[in-house]
Design a protein around this motif. Structure first.
Motif, PDB file in Angstrom:
ATOM      1  N   ARG A 209     -13.761 -19.244 -45.845  1.00 26.33           N
ATOM      2  CA  ARG A 209     -15.067 -18.691 -46.238  1.00 26.33           C
ATOM      3  C   ARG A 209     -15.002 -17.173 -46.442  1.00 26.33           C
ATOM      4  NH1 ARG A 209     -17.407 -16.596 -41.500  1.00 26.33           N
ATOM      5  NH2 ARG A 209     -16.204 -17.219 -39.688  1.00 26.33           N
ATOM      6  N   LYS A 210     -13.911 -16.544 -45.991  1.00 28.95           N
ATOM      7  CA  LYS A 210     -13.798 -15.083 -46.135  1.00 28.95           C
ATOM      8  C   LYS A 210     -13.168 -14.745 -47.494  1.00 28.95           C
ATOM      9  CE  LYS A 210     -13.597 -14.514 -41.197  1.00 28.95           C
ATOM     10  NZ  LYS A 210     -12.828 -14.163 -40.000  1.00 28.95           N
TER      11      LYS A 210
ATOM     12  N   GLU B 188       4.152  -4.372 -35.978  1.00 27.38           N
ATOM     13  CA  GLU B 188       2.734  -4.237 -35.593  1.00 27.38           C
ATOM     14  C   GLU B 188       1.787  -4.080 -36.784  1.00 27.38           C
ATOM     15  OE1 GLU B 188       2.994  -1.007 -32.610  1.00 27.38           O
ATOM     16  OE2 GLU B 188       2.436  -2.523 -31.142  1.00 27.38           O
TER      17      GLU B 188
ATOM     18  N   ASP C  79      -1.078  -6.462 -36.234  1.00 29.63           N
ATOM     19  CA  ASP C  79      -2.032  -5.881 -35.274  1.00 29.63           C
ATOM     20  C   ASP C  79      -2.873  -4.803 -35.958  1.00 29.63           C
ATOM     21  OD1 ASP C  79      -1.196  -7.495 -33.225  1.00 29.63           O
ATOM     22  OD2 ASP C  79       0.133  -6.014 -32.323  1.00 29.63           O
TER      23      ASP C  79
ATOM     24  N   GLU D  37      -5.640  -6.286 -37.877  1.00 30.56           N
ATOM     25  CA  GLU D  37      -6.737  -6.688 -36.980  1.00 30.56           C
ATOM     26  C   GLU D  37      -7.539  -5.487 -36.523  1.00 30.56           C
ATOM     27  OE1 GLU D  37      -6.877 -10.035 -34.544  1.00 30.56           O
ATOM     28  OE2 GLU D  37      -4.701 -10.227 -34.456  1.00 30.56           O
ATOM     29  N   SER D  38      -6.841  -4.394 -36.219  1.00 27.04           N
ATOM     30  CA  SER D  38      -7.552  -3.198 -35.740  1.00 27.04           C
ATOM     31  C   SER D  38      -8.458  -2.624 -36.827  1.00 27.04           C
ATOM     32  CB  SER D  38      -6.554  -2.144 -35.256  1.00 27.04           C
ATOM     33  OG  SER D  38      -5.968  -1.464 -36.353  1.00 27.04           O
ATOM     34  N   LEU D  39      -8.167  -2.929 -38.096  1.00 27.12           N
ATOM     35  CA  LEU D  39      -9.005  -2.450 -39.204  1.00 27.12           C
ATOM     36  C   LEU D  39     -10.048  -3.503 -39.602  1.00 27.12           C
ATOM     37  CD1 LEU D  39      -6.155  -0.816 -41.316  1.00 27.12           C
ATOM     38  CD2 LEU D  39      -7.956   0.388 -40.085  1.00 27.12           C
ATOM     39  N   ALA D  40     -10.253  -4.480 -38.715  1.00 28.53           N
ATOM     40  CA  ALA D  40     -11.300  -5.497 -38.876  1.00 28.53           C
ATOM     41  C   ALA D  40     -10.989  -6.524 -39.961  1.00 28.53           C
ATOM     42  CB  ALA D  40     -12.666  -4.858 -39.122  1.00 28.53           C
ATOM     43  N   TYR D  41      -9.714  -6.680 -40.319  1.00 25.59           N
ATOM     44  CA  TYR D  41      -9.314  -7.751 -41.246  1.00 25.59           C
ATOM     45  C   TYR D  41      -8.897  -8.962 -40.419  1.00 25.59           C
ATOM     46  CZ  TYR D  41      -9.087  -4.700 -45.352  1.00 25.59           C
ATOM     47  OH  TYR D  41      -9.392  -3.867 -46.384  1.00 25.59           O
TER      48      TYR D  41
ATOM     49  N   LYS E  68      -4.356  -2.782 -26.080  1.00 22.92           N
ATOM     50  CA  LYS E  68      -4.606  -4.009 -26.855  1.00 22.92           C
ATOM     51  C   LYS E  68      -5.766  -4.807 -26.268  1.00 22.92           C
ATOM     52  CE  LYS E  68      -0.131  -4.236 -29.029  1.00 22.92           C
ATOM     53  NZ  LYS E  68       1.164  -4.868 -29.214  1.00 22.92           N
TER      54      LYS E  68
ATOM     55  N   ILE F 159      -9.273  -3.406 -27.670  1.00 18.27           N
ATOM     56  CA  ILE F 159      -9.767  -3.850 -28.985  1.00 18.27           C
ATOM     57  C   ILE F 159      -9.631  -5.364 -29.178  1.00 18.27           C
ATOM     58  CG2 ILE F 159      -9.507  -1.661 -30.195  1.00 18.27           C
ATOM     59  CD1 ILE F 159      -6.997  -2.887 -31.523  1.00 18.27           C
TER      60      ILE F 159
ATOM     61  N   LEU G 291      -7.106  -7.415 -28.983  1.00 23.65           N
ATOM     62  CA  LEU G 291      -5.925  -8.034 -29.602  1.00 23.65           C
ATOM     63  C   LEU G 291      -5.324  -9.065 -28.657  1.00 23.65           C
ATOM     64  CD1 LEU G 291      -4.086  -5.039 -31.336  1.00 23.65           C
ATOM     65  CD2 LEU G 291      -5.335  -6.888 -32.428  1.00 23.65           C
TER      66      LEU G 291
ATOM     67  N   ASP H 172     -16.162 -12.710 -35.938  1.00 25.07           N
ATOM     68  CA  ASP H 172     -16.703 -11.541 -36.647  1.00 25.07           C
ATOM     69  C   ASP H 172     -17.274 -10.496 -35.695  1.00 25.07           C
ATOM     70  OD1 ASP H 172     -15.943 -12.676 -39.004  1.00 25.07           O
ATOM     71  OD2 ASP H 172     -17.894 -13.564 -39.436  1.00 25.07           O
TER      72      ASP H 172
ATOM     73  N   TYR I  82     -14.465  -8.294 -34.885  1.00 30.19           N
ATOM     74  CA  TYR I  82     -14.113  -7.417 -36.011  1.00 30.19           C
ATOM     75  C   TYR I  82     -15.136  -6.296 -36.162  1.00 30.19           C
ATOM     76  CZ  TYR I  82     -10.616 -10.907 -37.194  1.00 30.19           C
ATOM     77  OH  TYR I  82      -9.530 -11.757 -37.144  1.00 30.19           O
TER      78      TYR I  82
ATOM     79  N   ARG J 159     -14.322  -3.599 -33.707  1.00 29.74           N
ATOM     80  CA  ARG J 159     -13.113  -2.835 -34.041  1.00 29.74           C
ATOM     81  C   ARG J 159     -13.395  -1.712 -35.034  1.00 29.74           C
ATOM     82  NH1 ARG J 159      -9.383  -8.207 -34.337  1.00 29.74           N
ATOM     83  NH2 ARG J 159      -9.046  -8.401 -32.114  1.00 29.74           N
ATOM     84  N   ARG J 160     -14.491  -1.806 -35.774  1.00 33.91           N
ATOM     85  CA  ARG J 160     -14.828  -0.710 -36.695  1.00 33.91           C
ATOM     86  C   ARG J 160     -15.214   0.555 -35.938  1.00 33.91           C
ATOM     87  NH1 ARG J 160     -18.087  -4.754 -40.574  1.00 33.91           N
ATOM     88  NH2 ARG J 160     -16.254  -5.753 -41.425  1.00 33.91           N
TER      89      ARG J 160
ATOM     90  N   PHE K 265      -7.240   2.765 -33.912  1.00 35.13           N
ATOM     91  CA  PHE K 265      -6.028   2.515 -33.122  1.00 35.13           C
ATOM     92  C   PHE K 265      -4.846   3.190 -33.821  1.00 35.13           C
ATOM     93  CE2 PHE K 265      -4.446  -0.580 -29.837  1.00 35.13           C
ATOM     94  CZ  PHE K 265      -3.124  -0.204 -29.877  1.00 35.13           C
TER      95      PHE K 265
ATOM     96  N   PHE L 197      -0.983   3.403 -33.785  1.00 36.81           N
ATOM     97  CA  PHE L 197       0.124   2.623 -33.242  1.00 36.81           C
ATOM     98  C   PHE L 197       1.351   3.498 -32.961  1.00 36.81           C
ATOM     99  CE2 PHE L 197      -2.615  -0.487 -35.080  1.00 36.81           C
ATOM    100  CZ  PHE L 197      -2.474  -1.598 -34.266  1.00 36.81           C
TER     101      PHE L 197
ATOM    102  N   MET M 268      -7.807   1.234 -46.400  1.00 35.51           N
ATOM    103  CA  MET M 268      -7.936  -0.188 -46.027  1.00 35.51           C
ATOM    104  C   MET M 268      -9.198  -0.485 -45.218  1.00 35.51           C
ATOM    105  SD  MET M 268      -5.785  -2.607 -46.888  1.00 35.51           S
ATOM    106  CE  MET M 268      -5.416  -3.779 -45.589  1.00 35.51           C
ATOM    107  N   GLY M 269      -9.384   0.264 -44.138  1.00 34.63           N
ATOM    108  CA  GLY M 269     -10.549   0.029 -43.275  1.00 34.63           C
ATOM    109  C   GLY M 269     -11.855   0.303 -44.002  1.00 34.63           C
TER     110      GLY M 269
ATOM    111  N   HIS N 214     -12.449  -0.047 -47.267  1.00 36.74           N
ATOM    112  CA  HIS N 214     -12.742  -1.175 -48.167  1.00 36.74           C
ATOM    113  C   HIS N 214     -13.345  -2.333 -47.380  1.00 36.74           C
ATOM    114  CE1 HIS N 214     -11.168   0.395 -51.875  1.00 36.74           C
ATOM    115  NE2 HIS N 214      -9.998   0.663 -51.345  1.00 36.74           N
ATOM    116  N   ARG N 215     -12.787  -2.578 -46.210  1.00 38.57           N
ATOM    117  CA  ARG N 215     -13.263  -3.703 -45.403  1.00 38.57           C
ATOM    118  C   ARG N 215     -14.701  -3.477 -44.937  1.00 38.57           C
ATOM    119  NH1 ARG N 215     -14.195  -8.135 -45.013  1.00 38.57           N
ATOM    120  NH2 ARG N 215     -14.336  -9.285 -43.081  1.00 38.57           N
TER     121      ARG N 215
ATOM    122  N   ARG O 179      -5.516   7.100 -40.988  1.00 40.43           N
ATOM    123  CA  ARG O 179      -6.049   5.753 -41.219  1.00 40.43           C
ATOM    124  C   ARG O 179      -7.032   5.370 -40.117  1.00 40.43           C
ATOM    125  NH1 ARG O 179      -1.876   0.838 -41.426  1.00 40.43           N
ATOM    126  NH2 ARG O 179      -1.855   1.231 -39.185  1.00 40.43           N
TER     127      ARG O 179
END
Lengths: 257, 249
Positions: A35-36, A127, A130, A133-137, B46, B49, B51, B72, B75, B78-79, B83, B85, B102-103, B105-106, B151
């Motif tokens: 659905r995403k 990573e 990871d 995931e940390s960027l909400a994907y 970890k 957030i 993980l 969700d 997620y 997490r905004r 993080f 790394f 990336m972030g 766009h999301r 980032r």
């Protein structure tokens, strides 16, 4: 001795059950991630190219030589006992029902499955998953869904092209090496041809596409242990996908023929 | 309320990494967790957030209990948390500009032009102007770390988590990264949680220092106070004396 053997069997069984559980979890995650579309949608077309279009040369190369060998071997077998136009029947039936899908599937298990396992495995150990995931994907939506979807769509296309090229190669071989005319080859080809055979081959191809990309994604996604781990995951992906292709091949033959 | 871990237990197989670990992270400050390698520092980040999930205990960010979030909701949380790394974890198939975007766009909150502008701003903040079109493999280790910070801050998060930000860098780059962490606090007002075993760096950047030992906080306080601590475990670690450390442990 007996105790250590039993322990080893036990450990293997536990690892196996664990892997099945992880695989099921990933599969459920992939279905939920469908659905995403905003995540996997933009990546789908590039994956169609990476999984399908880039696989066409190796698939057609294998198909062409399979067609040539089949025609020659059929002629060798039939000479003096069976009319030679049966060469067309054997080439067509064998390539459509079996060798087109299976040989293409096995070749793509090496090319596509290994590629996916190595790419995702490297992303896991560095990573990058990871980081996604940390960027909400949702990493399953981002990495697994477009690849498996591309496998489902493109494997039948590539297998269809392989079947056409394999039969064409058999026909050209018959013309130039076997003293068979085009009408004779076509007569043999049409003798046992059933449109259902093509449908059967494409269903098999689609299942191989899900298997090769899904197994590659599973071993890459669950990879651990640095560069050696990536190597292990890649090998397991190719071996696992190849074995599953053969199991599925038998399953579809029993279920649909 | 900021970040809070309350009596957290985390095991991996037979190994108990965190064993009743509790920590409160002060708002708009820099809290640093020090401790030897393998003491559970990265695990702590970890957990924050989501993980990984704790076996016991609670993890809170703002008023939200992270260990109970799924899908969700996780997620969305997490905004708010950037993080950084240990080895930057930049996507190597993308340019630096694409990595930073990336972030954004999301999140879907900015137009394409605004995203481009934010990417430029974020890279300028870490003194990496003009590298948008380069790939991670074309940058040095220190530049990659800074790109990782860019980032993480591009979404203007409330919190920044740094995983060993100075490991493997030369002394000049270490100082640059330290200044960058301080600048993120001072210019963006973010609350930072840093884990490191680089003590010089920890003393320079921290508002609050905590030492992790055997899965729990062994000592915490202002960085200036740690030199006066009598606890042989803490003394053994900060003076780098294995005999003292091993006897006390």
């Amino acid at each position: 001795m007996l105790a250590s053997s039993l322990q080893a069997i036990g450990r293997t069984a536990i690892r196996g059950v664990g892997a099945v559980g992880q695989g099921g979890h990933l599969a459920v995650g992939a279905v939920r991630a469908l659905r995403k579309v905003d995540i996997w949608g933009p990546l789908f077309v590039p994956q169609l190219a990476a999984v399908g279009v880039a696989s066409v040369p190796i698939a057609l190369f294998i198909a062409a030589f399979t067609g040539i060998v089949l025609a020659i071997q059929a002629s060798y077998t039939f000479t003096g006992t069976v009319p030679l136009y049966f060469v067309g029947a054997l080439v067509g039936k064998t390539i459509i029902l079996e060798l087109g899908p299976v040989l293409t599937g096995l070749a793509l298990a090496g090319r596509v499955g290994a590629n996916i396992a190595a790419e995702l495995g490297t992303m896991r150990v560095t990573e990058q998953i990871d980081a996604l995931e940390s960027l909400a994907y949702d990493p399953v939506a981002y990495l697994v869904v477009p690849r498996v979807g591309a496998g489902l769509v493109m494997f039948p296309v590539v297998v269809g092209m392989s079947m056409a090229v394999g039969i064409a190669a058999g026909w050209i071989t018959s013309l130039f090496l076997l003293d068979l005319s085009t009408p004779q080859f076509v007569r043999g080809l049409r003798l046992f041809f059933e449109p259902y055979d093509v449908q059967f081959a494409l269903i098999k191809a689609a299942s191989f596409g899900i298997t090769v990309t899904g197994v590659g994604a599973f071993f890459g996604y669950t990879c651990s242990g640095g560069a050696a781990g990536v190597g292990r995951s890649t090998t397991r992906a190719v071996v696992g996908a190849s074995m599953l292709i053969l199991v599925l091949d038998a399953f579809w033959a029993a279920a649909l023929l | 309320m900021s970040i809070r871990l309350d009596r957290v237990v985390k095991t991996f197989g037979d190994l108990t990494v965190l064993d009743g670990f509790s920590l409160d992270v002060a708002e708009e400050g820099i809290t640093t967790i020090i401790g030897p390698s393998g003491s559970g520092k990265s695990t702590t980040l970890k957990l924050v957030i989501g993980l990984i999930q704790p076996d016991e205990g609670e993890v809170w960010v703002d008023e939200v209990r992270v260990d109970e979030l799924e899908g969700d909701d996780l997620y969305d949380l997490r905004r708010k948390v950037g993080f950084v790394f240990q080895f930057a974890a930049l996507f190597d198939s993308m340019t630096i500009g694409q990595n930073v975007a990336m972030g954004l766009h999301r999140a879907g909150e900015l137009s394409a032009g605004e995203i481009e502008e934010r990417v430029r701003e974020s890279l300028a903040l870490v003194d990496l102007d003009g590298v948008q079109e380069k790939y991670p493999s074309e940058l040095s280790g220190g530049m990659r770390k800074r790109a990782g910070v860019a980032r993480a801050v591009a979404l203007r998060p409330r919190y920044l988590l740094y995983d060993e930000p100075t490991t493997g860098l030369d002394p000049i780059t270490v100082t640059m990264i330290d200044r960058l962490i301080l600048r993120m606090r001072d210019e963006l007002g973010v609350t930072s949680l840093v884990i490191t075993h680089d003590l010089d760096s920890a003393y320079r950047i921290s508002d609050h220092l905590a030492m992790l030992h055997k899965g729990r906080i062994r000592w915490e306080g202002p960085p200036d106070d740690i030199q006066a601590v009598d606890d042989p475990v803490v003394r053994g670690f900060i003076t780098g004396e294995p005999e003292l450390w091993e006897d006390a442990s």
